[in-house]
Design an enzyme around this catalytic site. Sequence first.
Site, PDB file in Angstrom:
ATOM      1  N   ASP A  53       0.822  -1.209   0.000  1.00 43.97           N
ATOM      2  CA  ASP A  53       0.000   0.000   0.000  1.00 43.97           C
ATOM      3  C   ASP A  53       0.854   1.257   0.000  1.00 43.97           C
ATOM      4  O   ASP A  53       2.070   1.207   0.212  1.00 43.97           O
ATOM      5  CB  ASP A  53      -0.907   0.016   1.234  1.00 43.97           C
ATOM      6  CG  ASP A  53      -1.988  -1.047   1.180  1.00 43.97           C
ATOM      7  OD1 ASP A  53      -2.401  -1.409   0.065  1.00 43.97           O
ATOM      8  OD2 ASP A  53      -2.412  -1.516   2.256  1.00 43.97           O
ATOM      9  N   TYR A 114       6.418 -10.033   6.820  1.00 50.63           N
ATOM     10  CA  TYR A 114       6.304  -8.590   7.014  1.00 50.63           C
ATOM     11  C   TYR A 114       6.850  -8.232   8.387  1.00 50.63           C
ATOM     12  O   TYR A 114       6.752  -9.023   9.330  1.00 50.63           O
ATOM     13  CB  TYR A 114       4.844  -8.140   6.933  1.00 50.63           C
ATOM     14  CG  TYR A 114       4.264  -8.100   5.545  1.00 50.63           C
ATOM     15  CD1 TYR A 114       4.342  -6.945   4.777  1.00 50.63           C
ATOM     16  CD2 TYR A 114       3.624  -9.212   5.003  1.00 50.63           C
ATOM     17  CE1 TYR A 114       3.798  -6.898   3.498  1.00 50.63           C
ATOM     18  CE2 TYR A 114       3.076  -9.174   3.727  1.00 50.63           C
ATOM     19  CZ  TYR A 114       3.167  -8.009   2.986  1.00 50.63           C
ATOM     20  OH  TYR A 114       2.630  -7.969   1.719  1.00 50.63           O
TER      21      TYR A 114
END
Length: 267
Positions: A53, A114
């Site tokens: 994003d 992540y």
Amino acid sequence: MTKKIVLQIAYQGTSYSGWQYQPNALSIQEVLETILKKIAGFRISVISSGRTDAGVHAQGQIAHFHCPDHPHFTDPRQIQKMLNALLPHDIVIRDAVMTDEDFHSRFSAIAKEYRYTLSLLPKPLPHHRLFCFSPRYKLNIARMQEAAQYLVGTHDFASFANLGREYSSTIRTLYTLDLSEQEHLVTVICRGNGFLYKMVRNIVGALLDIGKGKYPPEHLLDMLATKDRRKGPPSAPPYGLSLHHVCYPPPYQWFCKHEHNNSSEGK
């Protein structure tokens, strides 16, 4: 005969609208494809392992592209050098390899990791401020670590998937969800077989509620059971998140042999 080139990419996502091309904003994909077109003389489509994003960073994004025989695209190392010479300072090609037609950066992936960085300082140090989130309240890291273990394993993560997206399934497997504290920084390490939209940031948002004492650690079990994102806390901001690495099965382990061989999903 066409070749498939695989890139390992690091980027600072601060100035970009995310990975995927956007008509009215600058994306990582657009920057890469613009430079490849400048080198090759024709458009080359770059396909990533996943779409980060706006504001999200990457240390080990993986992407591939096809290109026909061309004098500038015969040697992966030369491709890496040419791209790095033309890319802006906040995008770096860490490595490049040539592979077969069966490889796909997204569909061949078996795990992703992540990392979300939190600052325990009320005001982050200048060299950290673009890469971490400071909640500015005291956190109980031990309670957050306890809570995190309730999410490890295979679950329906519908409560942690942002609304507005359609999913064929919201069931995912987390292999690891750990918190690592070093001085004034806490890193949330999240490794799984796949992630829903904003899933990691929503998990971090829930852990922050636990850490500040709003809920007990067991509250994450209730969140899983509701399967309702609307009852969850706000997402953690994007700038603390980074795609650390992507793992692939043999023979596609060029960039993460060490991580893959020591990962729990390989057991």
